[in-house]
Design a protein around this motif. Sequence first.
Motif, PDB file in Angstrom:
ATOM      1  N   ALA A  14       0.461  -1.474  -0.399  1.00  0.00           N
ATOM      2  CA  ALA A  14       0.019   0.254  -0.464  1.00  0.00           C
ATOM      3  C   ALA A  14       0.782   1.025   0.082  1.00  0.00           C
ATOM      4  O   ALA A  14       0.205   2.138  -0.474  1.00  0.00           O
ATOM      5  CB  ALA A  14      -0.746  -0.575   0.787  1.00  0.00           C
ATOM      6  N   ASP A  15       1.753   1.378   0.970  1.00  0.00           N
ATOM      7  CA  ASP A  15       2.399   1.758   0.474  1.00  0.00           C
ATOM      8  C   ASP A  15       3.741   2.098  -0.106  1.00  0.00           C
ATOM      9  O   ASP A  15       5.123   3.085  -0.301  1.00  0.00           O
ATOM     10  CB  ASP A  15       3.621   2.543   2.186  1.00  0.00           C
ATOM     11  CG  ASP A  15       4.585   1.397   2.339  1.00  0.00           C
ATOM     12  OD1 ASP A  15       4.383  -0.117   1.799  1.00  0.00           O
ATOM     13  OD2 ASP A  15       5.238   1.332   2.868  1.00  0.00           O
ATOM     14  N   ALA A  16       3.710   1.510  -1.309  1.00  0.00           N
ATOM     15  CA  ALA A  16       4.683   1.518  -2.859  1.00  0.00           C
ATOM     16  C   ALA A  16       4.719   2.535  -3.579  1.00  0.00           C
ATOM     17  O   ALA A  16       3.394   3.130  -3.258  1.00  0.00           O
ATOM     18  CB  ALA A  16       4.103   0.092  -3.006  1.00  0.00           C
ATOM     19  N   LEU A  36      14.021  -2.886 -10.594  1.00  0.00           N
ATOM     20  CA  LEU A  36      13.148  -1.742  -9.627  1.00  0.00           C
ATOM     21  C   LEU A  36      13.213  -3.053  -8.338  1.00  0.00           C
ATOM     22  O   LEU A  36      12.335  -2.478  -7.176  1.00  0.00           O
ATOM     23  CB  LEU A  36      12.603  -0.597 -10.032  1.00  0.00           C
ATOM     24  CG  LEU A  36      13.018   0.493 -11.699  1.00  0.00           C
ATOM     25  CD1 LEU A  36      12.330   1.072 -12.085  1.00  0.00           C
ATOM     26  CD2 LEU A  36      14.522   1.206 -10.029  1.00  0.00           C
ATOM     27  N   GLU A  37      12.341  -3.527  -8.894  1.00  0.00           N
ATOM     28  CA  GLU A  37      11.599  -4.591  -8.286  1.00  0.00           C
ATOM     29  C   GLU A  37      11.903  -5.332  -7.856  1.00  0.00           C
ATOM     30  O   GLU A  37      11.135  -6.085  -6.122  1.00  0.00           O
ATOM     31  CB  GLU A  37      10.419  -5.004  -9.076  1.00  0.00           C
ATOM     32  CG  GLU A  37       9.426  -4.705  -9.957  1.00  0.00           C
ATOM     33  CD  GLU A  37       8.181  -5.274 -10.696  1.00  0.00           C
ATOM     34  OE1 GLU A  37       7.991  -6.828 -11.162  1.00  0.00           O
ATOM     35  OE2 GLU A  37       7.403  -4.392 -10.893  1.00  0.00           O
ATOM     36  N   ARG A  38      13.246  -4.975  -6.983  1.00  0.00           N
ATOM     37  CA  ARG A  38      14.215  -6.057  -6.191  1.00  0.00           C
ATOM     38  C   ARG A  38      14.248  -4.815  -5.266  1.00  0.00           C
ATOM     39  O   ARG A  38      14.239  -5.202  -3.791  1.00  0.00           O
ATOM     40  CB  ARG A  38      15.918  -6.007  -6.801  1.00  0.00           C
ATOM     41  CG  ARG A  38      16.041  -6.830  -7.287  1.00  0.00           C
ATOM     42  CD  ARG A  38      17.505  -6.935  -8.393  1.00  0.00           C
ATOM     43  NE  ARG A  38      17.945  -7.541  -9.399  1.00  0.00           N
ATOM     44  CZ  ARG A  38      18.725  -7.206  -9.799  1.00  0.00           C
ATOM     45  NH1 ARG A  38      19.340  -5.611  -9.362  1.00  0.00           N
ATOM     46  NH2 ARG A  38      19.062  -7.471 -10.889  1.00  0.00           N
ATOM     47  N   ASP A  41      10.482  -0.717  -1.584  1.00  0.00           N
ATOM     48  CA  ASP A  41       9.361   0.399  -1.873  1.00  0.00           C
ATOM     49  C   ASP A  41       9.120   0.900  -3.159  1.00  0.00           C
ATOM     50  O   ASP A  41       7.737   1.458  -3.288  1.00  0.00           O
ATOM     51  CB  ASP A  41       9.506   1.689  -1.011  1.00  0.00           C
ATOM     52  CG  ASP A  41      11.415   1.985  -1.491  1.00  0.00           C
ATOM     53  OD1 ASP A  41      12.028   0.710  -1.565  1.00  0.00           O
ATOM     54  OD2 ASP A  41      11.894   3.746  -1.342  1.00  0.00           O
ATOM     55  N   LEU A  42       9.408  -0.135  -4.348  1.00  0.00           N
ATOM     56  CA  LEU A  42       9.040   0.555  -5.725  1.00  0.00           C
ATOM     57  C   LEU A  42       8.305  -0.190  -5.968  1.00  0.00           C
ATOM     58  O   LEU A  42       8.824  -2.210  -5.906  1.00  0.00           O
ATOM     59  CB  LEU A  42      10.322   0.523  -5.927  1.00  0.00           C
ATOM     60  CG  LEU A  42      10.966   1.493  -5.903  1.00  0.00           C
ATOM     61  CD1 LEU A  42      12.761   1.824  -6.704  1.00  0.00           C
ATOM     62  CD2 LEU A  42      10.876   2.904  -5.022  1.00  0.00           C
ATOM     63  N   THR A  43       7.391  -0.228  -6.799  1.00  0.00           N
ATOM     64  CA  THR A  43       6.198  -1.047  -7.745  1.00  0.00           C
ATOM     65  C   THR A  43       6.490  -0.664  -8.707  1.00  0.00           C
ATOM     66  O   THR A  43       5.797   0.804  -9.206  1.00  0.00           O
ATOM     67  CB  THR A  43       5.236  -1.554  -7.037  1.00  0.00           C
ATOM     68  OG1 THR A  43       5.567  -2.273  -5.476  1.00  0.00           O
ATOM     69  CG2 THR A  43       4.003  -2.584  -7.983  1.00  0.00           C
ATOM     70  N   ILE A 133      14.652   7.807  -8.072  1.00  0.00           N
ATOM     71  CA  ILE A 133      13.462   7.483  -8.155  1.00  0.00           C
ATOM     72  C   ILE A 133      12.464   8.713  -6.471  1.00  0.00           C
ATOM     73  O   ILE A 133      11.521   8.573  -6.403  1.00  0.00           O
ATOM     74  CB  ILE A 133      12.863   5.883  -7.937  1.00  0.00           C
ATOM     75  CG1 ILE A 133      13.162   6.338  -9.682  1.00  0.00           C
ATOM     76  CG2 ILE A 133      11.383   5.935  -7.882  1.00  0.00           C
ATOM     77  CD1 ILE A 133      13.679   4.596 -10.061  1.00  0.00           C
ATOM     78  N   ARG A 134      13.506   8.040  -5.621  1.00  0.00           N
ATOM     79  CA  ARG A 134      12.719   7.600  -4.422  1.00  0.00           C
ATOM     80  C   ARG A 134      12.703   9.367  -4.392  1.00  0.00           C
ATOM     81  O   ARG A 134      12.440  10.234  -3.636  1.00  0.00           O
ATOM     82  CB  ARG A 134      13.889   7.357  -3.496  1.00  0.00           C
ATOM     83  CG  ARG A 134      13.600   5.655  -3.467  1.00  0.00           C
ATOM     84  CD  ARG A 134      14.424   5.240  -2.349  1.00  0.00           C
ATOM     85  NE  ARG A 134      14.419   4.057  -2.021  1.00  0.00           N
ATOM     86  CZ  ARG A 134      15.404   2.948  -2.254  1.00  0.00           C
ATOM     87  NH1 ARG A 134      15.991   2.890  -1.742  1.00  0.00           N
ATOM     88  NH2 ARG A 134      14.820   1.277  -2.116  1.00  0.00           N
TER      89      ARG A 134
END
Length: 226
Positions: A14-16, A36-38, A41-43, A133-134
């Motif tokens: 939910a917090d991704a 990225l999907e490693r 927090d990134l989806t 990204i972050r």
Amino acid sequence: MATLTPPDAPGTRADAVDIVLVDDHAIVRQGLRSILERERDLTVVAEASTAAEALAVVDRVRPHIVLLDLKLSASSDVEGLDLCAELAQRDPDLGILVLTTFLDEQLVIRTIRAGAKGYVVKDVDTTGLIRAIRDVARGGSAFDPRSAAAMVRGLHAPPVEESHQLTPREREVVQLLARGLSNGEIGAQLYISETTAKFHVGNILRKLGVSRRAEAVYEATKQGLL
């Protein structure tokens, strides 16, 4: 072809930070998704290979971040710049992060003016990309060292004649202005939205130092742009 990740896909949170990848090469998108999907927090919630797909997908999934290449077709090196402007017009809060092979002082500045929140080149390492990204997801801006240096050089470069800065797309728009077309008609001719056409017309008026469309046509004729 655009692809979507189902909302209930395993591993989503939910917090991704929800990300849409926009690149015309499937292998690049697959590689980015894998990297990225490693991160927990990134989806990656969707992918798109064209501007039209990207607009539709972003409208549907409402991501936090769009990771955008500037070259989306063989016919244009900066088609993604038009898409960037369109996405930013639709949602000024959208985190648009450009990831591209092009590094040019004026292009970096134009991209930021079009609404991007950051600019990194494709030789950035994984750590730098994830950090960018972050940073954008938190509401900040992000540049790799080369892009930041290019932007500084562009900001401090001596002014050049504005007409020389008309992009190929803007020259196309000037030609259509000379035919008396409206923003909507220009958009239809160039397969862009009316909003994007208006954005280009505004840039042309500013660069040519005029306030009216007819004056822009006259000035463009004087300067040999038509």
